[in-house]
Write a protein that holds these residues in place. Structure first.
Motif, short mmCIF file in Angstrom:
data_model
loop_
_atom_site.label_atom_id
_atom_site.label_comp_id
_atom_site.label_asym_id
_atom_site.label_seq_id
_atom_site.Cartn_x
_atom_site.Cartn_y
_atom_site.Cartn_z
N MET A 38 -34.38 50.84 65.92
CA MET A 38 -34.13 50.80 64.47
C MET A 38 -32.64 50.67 64.17
SD MET A 38 -37.00 50.65 63.08
CE MET A 38 -36.51 50.80 61.40
N PHE A 39 -31.81 51.38 64.90
CA PHE A 39 -30.36 51.26 64.73
C PHE A 39 -29.92 49.83 65.02
CE2 PHE A 39 -26.04 51.42 66.48
CZ PHE A 39 -25.38 51.91 65.38
N GLY A 40 -30.47 49.22 66.05
CA GLY A 40 -30.14 47.84 66.39
C GLY A 40 -30.51 46.87 65.29
N PHE A 41 -31.72 47.02 64.73
CA PHE A 41 -32.14 46.15 63.64
C PHE A 41 -31.26 46.32 62.41
CE2 PHE A 41 -36.48 45.93 65.67
CZ PHE A 41 -36.42 44.57 65.93
N ARG A 42 -30.94 47.56 62.06
CA ARG A 42 -30.07 47.79 60.90
C ARG A 42 -28.69 47.20 61.12
NH1 ARG A 42 -32.07 53.79 60.12
NH2 ARG A 42 -33.85 53.40 58.77
N SER A 43 -28.14 47.38 62.30
CA SER A 43 -26.83 46.81 62.60
C SER A 43 -26.86 45.29 62.55
CB SER A 43 -26.36 47.26 63.99
OG SER A 43 -26.16 48.65 64.01
N TYR A 44 -27.92 44.71 63.07
CA TYR A 44 -28.07 43.25 63.05
C TYR A 44 -28.08 42.73 61.61
CZ TYR A 44 -30.26 38.68 63.36
OH TYR A 44 -30.54 37.36 63.22
N HIS A 45 -28.87 43.37 60.74
CA HIS A 45 -28.94 42.93 59.34
C HIS A 45 -27.62 43.14 58.62
CE1 HIS A 45 -33.09 41.76 59.36
NE2 HIS A 45 -33.48 42.93 59.82
N LYS A 46 -26.94 44.24 58.90
CA LYS A 46 -25.65 44.49 58.26
C LYS A 46 -24.64 43.44 58.68
CE LYS A 46 -22.12 48.02 57.68
NZ LYS A 46 -21.65 49.34 58.07
N ILE A 47 -24.59 43.11 59.95
CA ILE A 47 -23.65 42.10 60.44
C ILE A 47 -24.00 40.73 59.87
CG2 ILE A 47 -22.92 40.87 62.53
CD1 ILE A 47 -23.08 43.62 63.96
N THR A 48 -25.29 40.44 59.75
CA THR A 48 -25.71 39.15 59.17
C THR A 48 -25.25 39.03 57.73
OG1 THR A 48 -27.65 39.12 60.62
CG2 THR A 48 -27.73 37.71 58.67
N LEU A 160 -17.41 40.01 46.22
CA LEU A 160 -18.72 39.45 46.49
C LEU A 160 -19.72 40.57 46.71
CD1 LEU A 160 -16.51 37.48 48.20
CD2 LEU A 160 -18.59 36.16 48.27
N THR A 161 -20.90 40.43 46.13
CA THR A 161 -21.96 41.43 46.26
C THR A 161 -23.27 40.74 46.60
OG1 THR A 161 -20.89 42.80 44.59
CG2 THR A 161 -23.18 43.29 45.07
N GLN A 162 -23.97 41.26 47.60
CA GLN A 162 -25.31 40.80 47.93
C GLN A 162 -26.22 42.00 48.06
OE1 GLN A 162 -25.72 38.31 51.35
NE2 GLN A 162 -24.56 36.62 50.47
N HIS A 163 -27.49 41.82 47.70
CA HIS A 163 -28.49 42.88 47.81
C HIS A 163 -29.49 42.48 48.89
CE1 HIS A 163 -26.91 44.62 44.15
NE2 HIS A 163 -26.94 43.41 43.62
N TYR A 164 -29.77 43.42 49.78
CA TYR A 164 -30.73 43.17 50.85
C TYR A 164 -31.45 44.46 51.18
CZ TYR A 164 -32.77 41.90 55.31
OH TYR A 164 -33.65 41.69 56.31
N THR A 168 -26.96 47.54 48.67
CA THR A 168 -25.95 46.65 48.13
C THR A 168 -24.81 46.55 49.13
OG1 THR A 168 -26.53 47.28 45.88
CG2 THR A 168 -24.37 46.27 46.21
N TYR A 169 -24.44 45.32 49.44
CA TYR A 169 -23.32 45.06 50.36
C TYR A 169 -22.21 44.38 49.58
CZ TYR A 169 -26.70 46.05 54.02
OH TYR A 169 -27.63 46.65 54.83
N ASP A 170 -21.00 44.93 49.67
CA ASP A 170 -19.84 44.42 48.94
C ASP A 170 -18.76 43.97 49.92
OD1 ASP A 170 -20.91 45.12 46.41
OD2 ASP A 170 -20.25 47.18 46.71
N MET A 171 -17.98 43.00 49.47
CA MET A 171 -16.81 42.57 50.23
C MET A 171 -15.73 42.16 49.23
SD MET A 171 -16.28 39.48 52.92
CE MET A 171 -16.55 40.41 54.41
N GLU A 172 -14.50 42.57 49.51
CA GLU A 172 -13.38 42.19 48.67
C GLU A 172 -12.42 41.35 49.50
OE1 GLU A 172 -9.66 44.24 46.26
OE2 GLU A 172 -11.48 45.41 46.62
N MET A 173 -12.01 40.25 48.93
CA MET A 173 -11.07 39.36 49.60
C MET A 173 -9.96 39.02 48.62
SD MET A 173 -11.90 35.80 51.46
CE MET A 173 -10.69 34.91 52.37
N VAL A 174 -8.72 39.21 49.04
CA VAL A 174 -7.56 38.94 48.19
C VAL A 174 -6.70 37.90 48.89
CG1 VAL A 174 -5.53 39.95 47.08
CG2 VAL A 174 -7.64 41.28 47.27
#
Length: 179
Positions: A38-48, A160-164, A168-174
């Motif tokens: 389960m940890f592997g699947f969660r990590s895989y989805h987070k990295i994706t 940037l925000t995506q929901h999966y 909610t996954y966020d990323m900030e780029m400046v």
């Protein structure tokens, strides 16, 4: 061969204590394996998702930089939601707009270049709410409609925000670059 046949006729079994110990060890092994899986699947989805956010941020940044350098404006003005690129060539004035517009596909905020909403260069799946693009003069003042800039810096802040899967996954780029 006779020894083997005699063993099969033996009626001895496992004691209750042996069965409880075996089940306990089996349960612990299965639990550990399932947690690791389960940890592997969660990590895989987070990295994706993070890779998807990075790719979209790179796409947006390259689209903005490409538009700025290909169009080659003679001056830049800030608007409430983005930039106006103004090109004065032999008395003919051309204008292009780069802005973040709310209400795109699914009500998300998207990037538009020159009022083209479904531009394949900027078709993304992330919500850009809170993203800004601002130009400043070399002395640090904003480039406004009455004070347009002929050179300076463009400051881009992408949120940037995506929901999966209910998260909610966020990323900030400046980024800053000159024009």
């Amino acid at each position: 061969m006779r020894r083997f046949a005699n063993r099969l006729k033996n009626q001895q079994g496992f004691t209750l204590i042996e069965m409880i110990a075996a089940l306990t060890i089996f349960s612990m092994v299965v639990g550990i394996i399932s947690m690791v899986t389960m940890f592997g699947f969660r990590s895989y989805h987070k990295i994706t998702i993070e890779n998807s956010l990075r790719e979209e941020a790179d796409l947006i940044m390259s689209s903005i930089i490409n538009e700025l350098y290909v169009f080659g404006p003679t001056r830049v003005e800030n608007t409430t939601s983005g930039l106006n690129l103004i090109k004065d060539s032999d008395g003919v004035i051309s204008t292009r707009t780069i802005q973040f517009v709310k209400g795109g596909e699914g009500g998300i905020t998207t990037l538009t270049i020159n009022s083209v909403i479904n531009d394949p260069r900027t078709s993304i799946h992330s919500d850009l709410s809170g993203s800004t693009i601002v130009s400043t003069n070399s002395n640090g003042t904003d480039c406004k409609a009455n004070i347009s800039c002929r050179s300076g810096l463009v400051d881009i802040k992408l949120l940037l925000t995506q929901h999966y899967d209910g998260r909610t996954y966020d990323m900030e780029m400046v980024s800053k670059f000159g024009f």
